[in-house]
Enzyme design. Structure first.
Site, PDB file in Angstrom:
ATOM      1  N   HIS A 155      -1.903   2.882  -8.381  1.00  0.00           N
ATOM      2  CA  HIS A 155      -3.006   1.907  -8.337  1.00  0.00           C
ATOM      3  C   HIS A 155      -3.801   2.058  -7.040  1.00  0.00           C
ATOM      4  O   HIS A 155      -4.499   1.132  -6.618  1.00  0.00           O
ATOM      5  CB  HIS A 155      -2.498   0.466  -8.472  1.00  0.00           C
ATOM      6  CG  HIS A 155      -1.495   0.290  -9.563  1.00  0.00           C
ATOM      7  ND1 HIS A 155      -1.830   0.074 -10.879  1.00  0.00           N
ATOM      8  CD2 HIS A 155      -0.131   0.333  -9.533  1.00  0.00           C
ATOM      9  CE1 HIS A 155      -0.736  -0.027 -11.609  1.00  0.00           C
ATOM     10  NE2 HIS A 155       0.308   0.131 -10.825  1.00  0.00           N
ATOM     11  N   SER A 285     -24.677  14.542   6.634  1.00  0.00           N
ATOM     12  CA  SER A 285     -25.677  13.522   6.325  1.00  0.00           C
ATOM     13  C   SER A 285     -26.886  13.735   7.217  1.00  0.00           C
ATOM     14  O   SER A 285     -26.755  14.071   8.392  1.00  0.00           O
ATOM     15  CB  SER A 285     -25.098  12.123   6.553  1.00  0.00           C
ATOM     16  OG  SER A 285     -26.120  11.143   6.518  1.00  0.00           O
TER      17      SER A 285
END
Length: 484
Positions: A155, A285
């Protein structure tokens, strides 16, 4: 029908391997058509039709098209609105002795469908070879990190420890299944062969004056000349489009595997535990200069999604083929089939590049373990107290209270997990304090993970790559370089 020239698309010209891009190029497509016409003429001559030696030689000499022939074919197609007949005419101009017998008795699908089957089988071989190299690279990575403990996640929450190598075997197992499925689909491929306009071979029966044996021998000869061991026993005008389903299914399944691997790597990059290659001059970026975006893994995910959905085209196309054929399959397949293989090829190249340059950060992994292991070790601590004569319920309550206090430090105050420090300071645990370091050794929490890695590599990966076809490819294969 205007031929779809995938060779000119950005997808193939920018990213695909030269071999795969050439396979689906206009140059190779029309060369293959001419080779199929040659094979048909050779077989028809061998079985007694009046085809001259000169016709055969002229066809052999002019299998490749030059720029002038491409232009002639394009003009003919514009005039005739039929790509196959445009190329029959163009081939006849350079092989005039054969002009009257090119395509004799055949329908368009003799060249288009048989050529597609040749391309598909060759493309599958390219994919299988590249996949074998990727498996080899991940196997080396799994072996290197077979016993490096790392947090497991269920999970996406911290769970029982595993190892970096064991996690990699989960990827490898799915890649091995993909390898099996791709080889199975490739090896099962047959040839459409010489079947005529609706699959009855009526035109060839007429050519051979009703001699059924010669028609069957013609089908067999052309199939063998084209490099196939068998032809599909019955067809309509086309080979069944269900074959395309069988081909694209393992490609789509591989897309799911690649997406899962790349997603795991993207999550690991966020944790700063494992990263894909990142060049010293690479920019993550345009605004945030510090960023190291996992752009290769993101590309794999992006293209894998495209690869997975292409299978739907094959399913829908096959389902709507009316009776002996309908042409609404053509334009779809001219895009879908090349794109599936070109996309899989690009994904494999990128995945190989990633697998060859993975960077592991053991200290970051160790820090993450240290943050979670104290909680995971509580059961071991309780058992150690009991072995020293303590009460299990009392020990459980002591650990519960201390764990809640430590959790408060982590969650509410943003501090490190100090559960073990609290245990060391509590006199209740004096009897086992000398054992705490051993109880907290990450190696004691990984179970049989290293042994599982060793056994899996030896009993499953090794034999799969020992296949003669793949062994040479793996040994020869160099590093995968990306153009962008």
């Amino acid at each position: 029908m205007e031929a779809f020239d995938v060779y000119q698309t950005p997808l193939s010209s920018r990213y695909a391997s030269k071999e795969m891009a050439h396979l689906f190029s206009a140059e190779n497509r029309f060369y293959t058509w001419r080779k199929l016409w040659l094979n048909l003429a050779i077989a028809e001559k061998q079985l007694g039709l009046p085809i001259s030696d000169n016709a055969i030689e002229e066809m052999k000499t002019h299998l490749h098209l030059d720029a002038e022939q491409f232009e002639i074919a394009a003009q003919e197609e514009k005039k005739r609105r039929h790509d196959v007949m445009a190329h029959v005419h163009t081939f006849g101009l350079v092989a005039p002795s054969a002009a009257g017998i090119i395509h004799l008795g055949a329908t368009s699908c003799y060249v288009t469908d048989n050529a597609d089957l040749i391309f598909i089988r060759t493309a599958m071989t390219y994919i299988v070879s590249k996949l074998a190299v990727v498996i080899d690279r991940f196997a080396k990575f799994a072996k290197e990190y077979r016993d490096l403990p790392t947090l497991g996640f269920t999970h996406f929450q911290p769970a029982q420890l595993t190892t970096v190598g064991k996690r990699t075997t989960l990827w490898l197992q799915e890649l091995l299944w993909d390898l099996r499925n791709l080889k199975r689909a490739r090896d099962d491929l047959g040839f459409r062969g010489v079947k005529g306009t609706t699959g009855t071979q009526a035109s060839f029966l007429t050519l051979f004056d009703g001699d059924h044996d010669k028609v069957e021998e013609l089908d067999k000869l052309v199939t063998e000349l084209s490099g196939f061991s068998y032809a599909y026993p019955v067809t309509s005008q086309t080979y069944s489009r269900k074959i395309d389903i069988d081909v694209l299914a393992p490609l789509a399944s591989f897309g799911a595997t690649a997406h899962k691997i790349a997603t795991d790597l993207r999550l690991l990059a966020n944790l700063k535990e494992v990263e894909e290659p990142f060049e010293s001059t690479q920019i993550g970026s345009s605004a945030m200069a510090y960023k190291r975006n996992p752009m290769r893994s993101e590309r794999i995910c992006s293209l894998s999604r495209h690869l997975m959905v292409l299978h739907q085209n094959a399913l829908m196309t096959s389902s709507v083929q009316w009776f002996e054929r309908t042409l609404d399959d053509s334009a779809n397949r001219r895009i879908t089939l090349p794109e599936a293989f070109l996309t899989a090829d690009i994904v494999l190249t990128t995945l190989q590049n990633v697998s060859e340059g993975l960077v592991v950060y053991p200290r970051v992994i160790a820090r993450h373990i240290a943050q979670e292991l104290p909680f995971m070790a509580t059961e071991n601590i309780i058992m150690a107290i009991v072995k020293k004569g303590g009460d299990r319920q009392e020990a459980h309550e002591k650990i519960r209270v201390l764990s809640q206090e430590a959790a408060h430090q982590v969650k509410q105050l943003g501090l490190e997990n100090d559960l073990i420090d609290r245990v060391r300071k509590d006199a209740y645990f004096d009897s086992i304090k000398e054992e705490l370091d051993a109880l907290l050794n990450p190696q004691s929490f990984i179970g049989r993970a290293p042994e599982q890695v060793d056994k899996f590599l030896a009993e499953w990966v090794g034999p799969a790559l020992a296949d003669a076809e793949l062994q040479a490819v793996v040994e020869k294969g160099g590093k995968a370089e990306l153009s962008v």
